[in-house]
Design an enzyme around this catalytic site. Structure first.
Site, PDB file in Angstrom:
ATOM      1  N   CYS A 272       7.026  38.439  16.258  1.00 38.73           N
ATOM      2  CA  CYS A 272       5.793  37.684  16.526  1.00 38.73           C
ATOM      3  C   CYS A 272       4.545  38.379  15.975  1.00 38.73           C
ATOM      4  CB  CYS A 272       5.656  37.405  18.016  1.00 38.73           C
ATOM      5  SG  CYS A 272       5.302  38.840  19.058  1.00 38.73           S
ATOM      6  N   HIS A 320       3.442  38.737  23.487  1.00 41.01           N
ATOM      7  CA  HIS A 320       3.738  37.719  22.473  1.00 41.01           C
ATOM      8  C   HIS A 320       2.439  37.220  21.862  1.00 41.01           C
ATOM      9  CE1 HIS A 320       6.451  34.940  20.439  1.00 41.01           C
ATOM     10  NE2 HIS A 320       5.505  34.018  20.581  1.00 41.01           N
ATOM     11  N   HIS A 332       4.407  30.444  15.413  1.00 35.93           N
ATOM     12  CA  HIS A 332       4.814  31.758  15.922  1.00 35.93           C
ATOM     13  C   HIS A 332       6.279  32.005  15.614  1.00 35.93           C
ATOM     14  CE1 HIS A 332       6.748  30.598  20.036  1.00 35.93           C
ATOM     15  NE2 HIS A 332       6.780  29.558  19.240  1.00 35.93           N
TER      16      HIS A 332
END
Length: 357
Positions: A272, A320, A332
C-alpha cells in the site's frame, strides 16, 4: 475397623485419573479444531471467515509497515557503513603515503647527520653555501615535525572512522534482526489467511472481494499475463490541486491490476505505501517509505476537503494508505488476495488524510 478401610482413597485416585483424561481429551479436541483437521469446533460461516481474514490482513499490513521502516533504516545504515569504510580506506592510503615520506626523511638524516653542525661549517670550503644549507635543514626539520603531527591527526581520524563504522555495523545487525522478525510475522499472518480462505468456495471469495473480479481490477490475462493499462479520466486529473498530484493519480490508474507484494515499490508490484510512494516518485516528489511517516509528509486535510492525489489513511495505527481519486474512491493495493484496484474509502476505518506539499 473403619481405620482399615481404603475405598475412599481409591475413589479419589480414580476420579483424578478420569478428570485428567477428560481435560486431555478436551485439549486434544480443541487443538484439533484450531488446526482445522477435527470437528470439535463448529464450521465458520463465510462471513466469519471473511472477518478473520480481514483481521489477519490488517495485522500483516501493520507488520509490513514495520518491515518497511526497518528495511529503510537498514539500507541507510548500510550506506553509512559503506561511506565510512571508503573514507577510512582513503585516509589509510594517505596515512601510508605520509609514513613513507617520514621514513625517507629519517633515512636521509641517518646518512647525513653524523657530523656536528659547527664542525661541518669549519670544514666547509664554502661557508656561505653551508649556512644556506643549514637554514634549509632547519626548515626541513620544521616540516618533519609538521608531518609527524599530521600523521598523528590522521591516525586519530582513522580510529574515529573505524569506531563509527563499528556503531553502524551494530545498528545494521539490529535492523536485520528486526527485518527477520517482521518477515516471520507477516508470513505467519498471510499463511493463516490463506488457510481460512481455502474454506470458501470460488464464488464466495469473489463475493467477498478476495479475488480480482471487479471491472477496475485488471488482473493478469491468460497466456502472456498482460495487464490492460487504464488512463486516468480527465475529469479526475483536472480536479487535482496541482500538476504533481495529477501525475500521481495518472500513475496509479496505470497500475490498476498490478499484484500486491509486501515490501514492493513497483514498477510491477506494490504494497500500500509502496504504491503511493511510486505514484509521487513518478511526479518528481520523494515521499517517506512507511504509512506512519507518509501521513506527516503533507498538509492535513479533512475528509470533506479531499481532492484527487490526496493520501488517505486507515486504522488507528495508520497501517494502510491509498490515493484518493474523487467521488469517495481511492486507488490502493489492498492485500495479497487482490491486485491494485479502485475502492470506496469507507470500506476501512478512516484515520486521516494529507495533501502532499
Amino acid at each position: 475397623m473403619a481405620a482399615h478401610r481404603k475405598p475412599r482413597h481409591r475413589s479419589v485416585g480414580s476420579t483424578s485419573v478420569r478428570t485428567a483424561a477428560t481435560i486431555a481429551l478436551a485439549g486434544a479436541a480443541t487443538a484439533t479444531g484450531f488446526d482445522g483437521t477435527g470437528h470439535a469446533e463448529p464450521q465458520l460461516t463465510p462471513a466469519q471467515v471473511k472477518a478473520k481474514v480481514d483481521q489477519l490482513y490488517q495485522e500483516a499490513e501493520a507488520a509490513t509497515e514495520k518491515y518497511n521502516g526497518a528495511k529503510e533504516k537498514a539500507e541507510a545504515a548500510e550506506q553509512r557503513l559503506s561511506t565510512l569504510r571508503d573514507e577510512a580506506a582513503r585516509r589509510t592510503a594517505k596515512l601510508n603515503s605520509a609514513r613513507d615520506g617520514l621514513g625517507s626523511m629519517a633515512r636521509a638524516q641517518y646518512r647525513d647527520g653524523g657530523l656536528d653542525p659547527a664542525l661541518q661549517l669549519a670544514m666547509s670550503g664554502d661557508p656561505d653555501r653551508y649556512l644556506d644549507g643549514a637554514e634549509f635543514v632547519e626548515r626541513a626539520g620544521s616540516r618533519q615535525a609538521s608531518s609527524v603531527a599530521s600523521v598523528r591527526r590522521q591516525l586519530r581520524e582513522i580510529e574515529r572512522l573505524r569506531g563509527a563504522a563499528r556503531i553502524e555495523l551494530t545498528s545494521l545487525a539490529s535492523r536485520q534482526t528486526e527485518l527477520k522478525r517482521a518477515s516471520t510475522t507477516i508470513n505467519g499472518k498471510l499463511d493463516g489467511a490463506r488457510r481460512l480462505l481455502s474454506q470458501l468456495s470460488a464464488e464466495e471469495r469473489v463475493r467477498f472481494g478476495e479475488a480480482p473480479a471487479d471491472n477496475a481490477s485488471r488482473a493478469s490475462r491468460a497466456g502472456a499475463g498482460a495487464r490492460e493499462v487504464m488512463a486516468a479520466p480527465g475529469a479526475v486529473t483536472a480536479q487535482a490541486p496541482d500538476s504533481r498530484a495529477a501525475a500521481a493519480v495518472s500513475y496509479a490508474y496505470a497500475k490498476l491490476g498490478s499484484p500486491y507484494v509486501w515490501g514492493a515499490t513497483g514498477p510491477d508490484a506494490f504494497d500500500c505505501s509502496g504504491l503511493v510512494l511510486a505514484a509521487y516518485r513518478s511526479a518528481g516528489v520523494s515521499l517517506p517509505r512507511t504509512t506512519y511517516a507518509q501521513i506527516g509528509a503533507g498538509r492535513p486535510v479533512s475528509r470533506s476537503e479531499l481532492l484527487p492525489g490526496d493520501l488517505v489513511f486507515f486504522y488507528s495505527g495508520i497501517s494502510h494508505v491509498g490515493l484518493y481519486v474523487g467521488n469517495g474512491q481511492m486507488i490502493h493495493a489492498p492485500n495479497p488476495s487482490a491486485p491494485v484496484r479502485l475502492a470506496p474509502i469507507d470500506e476501512m476505518p478512516f484515520a486521516g488524510a494529507a495533501r502532499v506539499a
